[in-house]
Design a protein around this motif. Structure first.
Motif, short mmCIF file in Angstrom:
data_model
loop_
_atom_site.label_atom_id
_atom_site.label_comp_id
_atom_site.label_asym_id
_atom_site.label_seq_id
_atom_site.Cartn_x
_atom_site.Cartn_y
_atom_site.Cartn_z
N ALA A 107 0.83 -1.21 0.00
CA ALA A 107 0.00 0.00 0.00
C ALA A 107 0.87 1.25 0.00
O ALA A 107 0.49 2.30 -0.54
CB ALA A 107 -0.91 0.00 1.22
N GLY A 108 2.05 1.17 0.57
CA GLY A 108 2.95 2.33 0.58
C GLY A 108 3.41 2.69 -0.81
O GLY A 108 3.74 3.87 -1.07
N GLN A 109 3.41 1.71 -1.79
CA GLN A 109 3.81 2.03 -3.16
C GLN A 109 2.75 2.87 -3.87
O GLN A 109 3.07 3.62 -4.78
CB GLN A 109 4.04 0.73 -3.93
CG GLN A 109 5.19 -0.11 -3.37
CD GLN A 109 5.33 -1.45 -4.08
OE1 GLN A 109 4.57 -1.74 -5.03
NE2 GLN A 109 6.29 -2.27 -3.63
N VAL A 110 1.43 2.74 -3.42
CA VAL A 110 0.35 3.51 -4.04
C VAL A 110 0.19 4.86 -3.34
O VAL A 110 -0.52 5.74 -3.82
CB VAL A 110 -0.97 2.71 -3.97
CG1 VAL A 110 -2.09 3.38 -4.75
CG2 VAL A 110 -0.77 1.30 -4.54
N PHE A 155 -4.19 -4.42 -5.63
CA PHE A 155 -5.44 -4.08 -4.96
C PHE A 155 -6.52 -3.92 -6.03
O PHE A 155 -6.26 -3.38 -7.12
CB PHE A 155 -5.31 -2.77 -4.16
CG PHE A 155 -4.35 -2.90 -2.99
CD1 PHE A 155 -4.78 -3.48 -1.80
CD2 PHE A 155 -3.04 -2.46 -3.11
CE1 PHE A 155 -3.89 -3.59 -0.74
CE2 PHE A 155 -2.19 -2.58 -2.06
CZ PHE A 155 -2.59 -3.14 -0.84
N ASP A 156 -7.77 -4.39 -5.72
CA ASP A 156 -8.88 -4.28 -6.68
C ASP A 156 -9.48 -2.89 -6.67
O ASP A 156 -9.93 -2.40 -7.72
CB ASP A 156 -9.96 -5.34 -6.35
CG ASP A 156 -9.42 -6.77 -6.53
OD1 ASP A 156 -8.48 -6.92 -7.36
OD2 ASP A 156 -9.87 -7.66 -5.79
N THR A 157 -9.54 -2.28 -5.51
CA THR A 157 -10.17 -0.97 -5.41
C THR A 157 -9.25 -0.04 -4.59
O THR A 157 -8.34 -0.47 -3.87
CB THR A 157 -11.53 -1.05 -4.72
OG1 THR A 157 -11.32 -1.52 -3.37
CG2 THR A 157 -12.48 -2.00 -5.45
N VAL A 158 -9.59 1.24 -4.73
CA VAL A 158 -8.84 2.26 -3.94
C VAL A 158 -9.17 2.11 -2.46
O VAL A 158 -8.33 2.37 -1.58
CB VAL A 158 -9.18 3.67 -4.44
CG1 VAL A 158 -8.52 4.74 -3.57
CG2 VAL A 158 -8.76 3.83 -5.89
N LEU A 214 -4.47 7.37 -9.81
CA LEU A 214 -4.64 6.61 -8.58
C LEU A 214 -5.22 5.22 -8.87
O LEU A 214 -4.74 4.21 -8.33
CB LEU A 214 -5.56 7.38 -7.62
CG LEU A 214 -5.91 6.66 -6.30
CD1 LEU A 214 -4.65 6.34 -5.51
CD2 LEU A 214 -6.87 7.50 -5.48
N ALA A 215 -6.21 5.12 -9.75
CA ALA A 215 -6.81 3.83 -10.05
C ALA A 215 -5.81 2.91 -10.72
O ALA A 215 -5.72 1.71 -10.43
CB ALA A 215 -8.05 4.04 -10.94
N ASP A 216 -4.97 3.44 -11.61
CA ASP A 216 -3.97 2.64 -12.31
C ASP A 216 -2.92 2.12 -11.32
O ASP A 216 -2.50 0.95 -11.40
CB ASP A 216 -3.33 3.51 -13.39
CG ASP A 216 -2.32 2.73 -14.20
OD1 ASP A 216 -2.71 1.72 -14.82
OD2 ASP A 216 -1.10 3.12 -14.15
N VAL A 272 -6.74 -0.17 -0.71
CA VAL A 272 -5.44 0.50 -0.46
C VAL A 272 -5.51 1.32 0.83
O VAL A 272 -4.60 1.28 1.67
CB VAL A 272 -5.08 1.40 -1.66
CG1 VAL A 272 -3.81 2.21 -1.34
CG2 VAL A 272 -4.85 0.56 -2.90
N CYS A 273 -6.63 2.02 0.96
CA CYS A 273 -6.76 2.86 2.16
C CYS A 273 -6.83 2.00 3.41
O CYS A 273 -6.30 2.39 4.48
CB CYS A 273 -8.01 3.75 2.05
SG CYS A 273 -7.88 4.97 0.72
N GLU A 274 -7.46 0.82 3.31
CA GLU A 274 -7.58 -0.04 4.47
C GLU A 274 -6.22 -0.62 4.87
O GLU A 274 -5.89 -0.73 6.06
CB GLU A 274 -8.58 -1.17 4.16
CG GLU A 274 -8.79 -2.12 5.34
CD GLU A 274 -9.78 -3.23 4.99
OE1 GLU A 274 -9.97 -4.09 5.85
OE2 GLU A 274 -10.33 -3.21 3.89
N ALA A 275 -5.38 -1.04 3.91
CA ALA A 275 -4.08 -1.66 4.22
C ALA A 275 -2.98 -0.63 4.55
O ALA A 275 -1.94 -0.98 5.10
CB ALA A 275 -3.63 -2.51 3.03
#
Length: 1001
Positions: free
Chosen positions: A324-327, A708-711, A699-701, A714-717
């Motif tokens: 998640a830190g990469q996004v 991750f399937d959804t944004v 952000l979606a890409d 990402v926010c949860e992890a």
């Protein structure tokens, strides 16, 4: 030395001036000085001595030199003309004396006066050399080469004293010869040798005492090493003390070094045992450490197995958070674009709300702002016109103020100039008053100085009167004290002389020879009687008398000084009271201060006058300038009014009733700024909307690429950086602990130690402590032994240095002791037991006897000869001061006391003449061409008198003159040249008769 002329005035018995021509008297070689008893014959000799030395023979005081017969205004004076050392000199002396004041009543004291002149052989004129008492005294002493006492003994031959000298014992002879030849220096040398010997002896004993102290300190430093042999038992002053101390010090050093060698061996053994115990302790500690490490590793391995589940969960959570830190960059960019767009929309709504009409697009708003700025530019011309109008109004107001100020200044100047004549007259009066006061102050200053001098002199006069009274009383007390002290000294001296035998007996020692008789047996030494006086008591009494006499002389000098000062002050102020003089001084000071204050206004008055003159001229010049400036201001105001009217017409056409230029321009500026701000806000809102759409796509890409399937996933992890670092650290710590335990359990040394029996470090430590304690004890013993050796070496070196320093000191002591015993007459090397002073006096007496015998043989027709002997005069007398007379008629040698009266006279005369020859030779060979012989001729028969006169006549060789002082009437017939002193009720006078006059008569 030859006397030429003597002039005495108011001196001794002589009332007036009496003059004696010695050249005329000495023409025949011998002259006679005779006169009645008390006429003043001796005063002639006193005058000669006073002229030369400023003092008279004997103990007569100088304040009694003035004649009691002299007139009050006549000053006492002695003038002597003589030749000495090839120089013709004139000496003038006046003692301190009182005389009447030249002005007023009372007396004053003239100070002692001395003057020395020399006659030039080339010019024949007298030249003044000095008026200093000290310089003249030193000059005469150097020329004559003898002191006053020697002069009186040699030139003024007191023949009667030498008759006593012939019959005196050795002590009396020694005292007389000592005074004549100045042998005090030899007595001082004896005293110095004894004092020096005592001082060196004290130093030798002190050095010995320090050597003994060093030996005791070495005994303490050596300790048990010299317990069986203590230092030698010695006392200060023993001859071989240093050698015995140094020998024992060598023994102590050897014994201490043996003890040090034994201690060194014991220390080496203790060090070896300590090293072995240290090695054993180190090996046991290493084994115990390895066994403990194996047990600790097994315990940590069990702990890690229990924490395995937590480690797996934490590692999974850290992996998703890292993805998640990469996004996170794309997510942060989207959030930033969203915040910027909301802010731009809010700004657009705020700017549009201030517009007077409904807003349009950004381009429309920008166009409206441009048109408003064009209208604002057209107002610049009106603004410049308005600014110029304001400048003209300010300039016109300034011209009006300047014109009003010039009018007021001109009115003030006219008022000031109207009073100028009265102001000028007042300044002139002030200047004149100050000048008059200055002249008065100068006159009063002269009177004031004289008045102050008078007051100070009157006060000094009163102080000196009181001081004179006090000093006079102190002088009286000092005189009484000096007289009492002198009587006490003479009394003690007489008592000591009467008991001198007991004093000498007190110095006797059994078995040693008597310094008086030489016998070693002392059967009946004299005992001191009641009230015996020793030398110390006599010397203390003499010192008391000298101190009292010094106090008397100081008081007398102080009284003379006070009286001189008082006389000078009284001549200045006479008897005017201080209060009267002080009142006059106060009046003068008050008047002078008032005049000085008035005179001090002279400079301020002159400065005020000059300032008023400058002010008068300045006001005249200012009035002229004001009038010229008023015409110029009127022309400039008319020009400003014309320009102001034209500008006001132009401004009214530009504004067309729209108010002021500033107000209209401000309104246009505010509208233009509002439309410009609205256009900028609209453009910014459109740009942020576009950037927000682009951030959503990026952000979606990024979420899809990270797994991750959804944004929302990402926010949860996602974790923040601190949480992610803490979780990663926990995972790494677990892995590190696991690897460390694995390495520790696999270490072969640890596995081998675990298989060995359990180690016991405490037992090995106890063994090491015991070895260390033995080493410390051995080291302390070794250090103590070394310290003893070092201290013994230091103390031995100090003893050797001190012994080396003592050697020359002891040699000096032995030399001084031998010299002191030799000069004191107590040494066996001194054959005659003669003191140094006695030895010198004996040599002088031998010279005197040889010189006296040359004349004695002639006076006695070859019968008598004086010889010197080193033997004692009596059994207890001094060695070396004996005189014997050899009678050629009988061939016997006898004591001088056996001579008859006449024989004693010419023997003493021959002795006096011989002594004069010896003293003269010692004084540098100064030739004495004038001699005086006092009395004793009455004891001679006619034949002997002829022989004595023949001897005296023989003294005339090489132009020498002899004056005989005698009452013998026969001498008046035999000696033609005579000086007779005739006494009378009103003083004595002298009558001189030369040999030529006597013959012609």
């Amino acid at each position: 030395m030859r006397l030429h002329r003597l002039k005495v005035t108011a001196f001794g018995p002589y009332r007036r001036t009496e003059e004696i021509d010695f050249d005329e008297l000495s023409s025949g070689g011998i002259f006679l000085l005779h006169g009645a008893t008390g006429a003043g014959k001796t005063s002639v000799l006193d005058a000669v001595c006073f002229a030369l030395y400023g003092e008279v023979p004997g103990v007569r005081p100088r304040n009694r030199l003035r004649s009691d017969h002299a007139d009050p205004d006549q000053l006492t004076e002695v003038v002597l003309e003589l030749t000495v050392g090839g120089r013709r000199l004139e000496l003038t002396r006046r003692p301190e004396q009182e005389r009447p004041k030249r002005r007023g009543t009372g007396t004053t004291v003239d100070k002692q006066f001395s003057a020395l002149r020399e006659l030039s052989s080339s010019t024949g004129e007298w030249t003044a050399l000095s008026r200093s008492h000290q310089e003249i005294g030193e000059e005469i002493k150097q020329l004559l080469g003898m002191s006053r006492e020697q002069f009186c003994q040699v030139v003024l031959l007191p023949q009667g004293q030498f008759a006593t000298f012939l019959r005196a014992d050795a002590t009396k002879r020694g005292e007389l010869l000592g005074r004549l030849f100045g042998t005090d220096r030899f007595v001082s040398a004896e005293r110095w040798l004894f004092e020096r010997r005592g001082a060196v002896e004290d130093r030798v004993r002190a050095q010995d005492q320090r050597l003994i102290a060093l030996a005791h300190r070495m005994r303490q430093a050596a300790g048990p090493a010299v317990a069986e042999q203590p230092p030698p038992d010695t006392a200060p002053g023993e001859p071989e003390l240093a050698e015995r101390v140094l020998a024992w010090a060598a023994f102590a050093r050897t014994a201490a070094r043996e003890h040090a060698d034994v201690a060194e061996l014991a220390l080496t053994a203790a060090e070896s045992a300590l090293k072995q115990a240290e090695g054993s302790l180190e090996a046991v500690r290493e084994t115990a450490d390895l066994q403990q490490r194996y047990a600790d590793a097994q315990a940590r391995s069990a702990e890690l197995a229990a924490e395995r589940g937590q480690y797996e969960a934490a590692r999974e959570r850290w992996t998703r958070a890292s993805a998640a830190g990469q996004v996170a960059p794309a997510l942060d960019a989207r959030d930033t674009a969203r915040r910027d767009h909301h802010a731009a929309e809010a700004a657009r709504h705020r700017t549009c709300a201030t517009l007077p009409d409904a807003p349009g697009s950004a381009d429309e708003l920008a166009e409206r702002a441009g048109r408003l700025r064009e209208d604002l530019g057209r107002l610049d011309v009106a603004r410049r016109a308005e600014e110029r109008i304001n400048e003209l109004i300010v300039a016109r107001d300034k011209l009006d103020r300047e014109a009003a100020a010039d009018e007021q200044a001109e009115r003030d100047t006219e008022i000031w100039l109207a009073d100028w004549d009265q102001v000028r007259a007042a300044h002139q009066r002030r200047i004149d008053t100050a000048h008059e006061a200055a002249q008065l102050a100068v006159r009063l200053a002269g009177q004031l100085d004289a008045a102050r001098t008078g007051v100070d002199a009157a006060r000094r006069r009163d102080e000196l009167v009181e001081r004179e009274r006090a000093v006079d009383e102190r002088l009286l007390g000092a005189r009484e004290a000096a007289v009492a002290a002198r009587e006490r000294w003479l009394e003690l001296k007489d008592r000591r002389l009467r008991g001198i035998a007991a004093e000498l007996a007190g110095e006797l020692t059994d078995g040693e020879p008597c310094p008086v008789c030489g016998s070693a047996d002392h059967p009946a030494p004299a005992e001191p009687g009641t009230g015996h006086v020793d030398r110390a008591m006599e010397e203390r009494a003499q010192a008391d008398y000298l101190r009292a006499d010094e106090s008397r002389a100081a008081a007398q000098l102080e009284l003379h000084t006070v009286r001189e000062r008082l006389s000078a002050v009284r001549e200045a102020v006479r008897d005017q009271p201080v209060a009267e003089l002080a009142a006059r001084l106060a009046e003068l000071e008050s008047a002078h201060d008032e005049a000085a204050r008035a005179a001090a206004d002279a400079r301020p008055a002159r400065e005020a006058w000059e300032l008023a003159e400058r002010e008068h001229q300045r006001r005249i010049d200012a009035r002229q300038r004001a009038r010229a400036r008023a015409a110029d201001l009127l022309a400039r105001r008319e020009t400003l009014d014309a320009e102001l009217s034209a500008l006001r017409d132009q401004l009214a056409g530009l504004l067309d009733g729209q108010g002021g230029v500033a107000e209209h321009a401000s309104r246009l500026e505010r509208l233009a700024a509002a439309y410009t701000a609205a256009a900028d806000a609209a453009k910014a809102a459109a740009g942020t909307a576009e950037r927000l759409a682009q951030a959503e796509e990026r952000l979606a890409d990024a979420a899809r690429r990270a797994g991750f399937d959804t944004v929302a996933q990402v926010c949860e992890a996602r974790l923040d950086a601190e949480e992610l670092r803490a979780l990663g650290k926990r995972v790494e710590e677990y892995q590190a602990r696991q690897a460390a335990v694995t390495r520790e359990l696999a270490d072969p040394e640890v596995r081998a130690a675990a298989a060995s029996p359990p180690a016991d470090p405490q037992r090995a430590r106890a063994t090491l402590d015991a070895a260390g304690e033995r080493l410390r004890e051995a080291f302390a013993v070794r250090q103590a032994a070394r310290s003893r050796c070092a201290e013994l070496d230091r103390l031995s070196a100090a003893a050797q240095r001190q012994t080396a320093e003592l050697a020359p000191l002891r040699e000096e002591y032995n030399r001084l002791r031998r010299l002191a015993e030799l000069v004191s007459g107590s040494s066996a090397e001194n054959q005659y037991r003669m003191r140094l002073e006695s030895y010198v006096l004996a040599a002088r007496l031998e010279q005197v006897a040889v010189a006296a015998s040359l004349r004695l043989r002639r006076m006695s027709s070859g019968r008598y000869t004086l010889v010197h002997t080193d033997a004692r005069i009596s059994g207890r007398g001094r060695w070396g001061l004996g005189l014997r007379v050899v009678d050629a008629w009988t061939g016997t040698e006898r004591d001088t006391t056996t001579l008859s009266g006449g024989e004693t006279f010419f023997a003493s005369l021959a002795l006096a003449l011989g002594l004069a020859d010896v003293v003269t030779e010692e004084a540098g060979g100064v030739r004495l061409d004038t001699l005086f012989i006092d009395e004793g001729f009455g004891s001679l028969d006619e034949q002997t008198l002829d022989e004595v006169l023949d001897v005296l006549d023989g003294l005339r060789e090489r132009d020498r003159a002899v004056g005989i002082v005698s009452h013998v009437a026969d001498l008046r017939q035999r000696i033609p040249a005579q000086l007779e002193v005739v006494k009378g009720r009103y003083g004595s006078v002298v009558r001189q008769r030369s040999g030529a006059a006597a013959v012609s008569g």
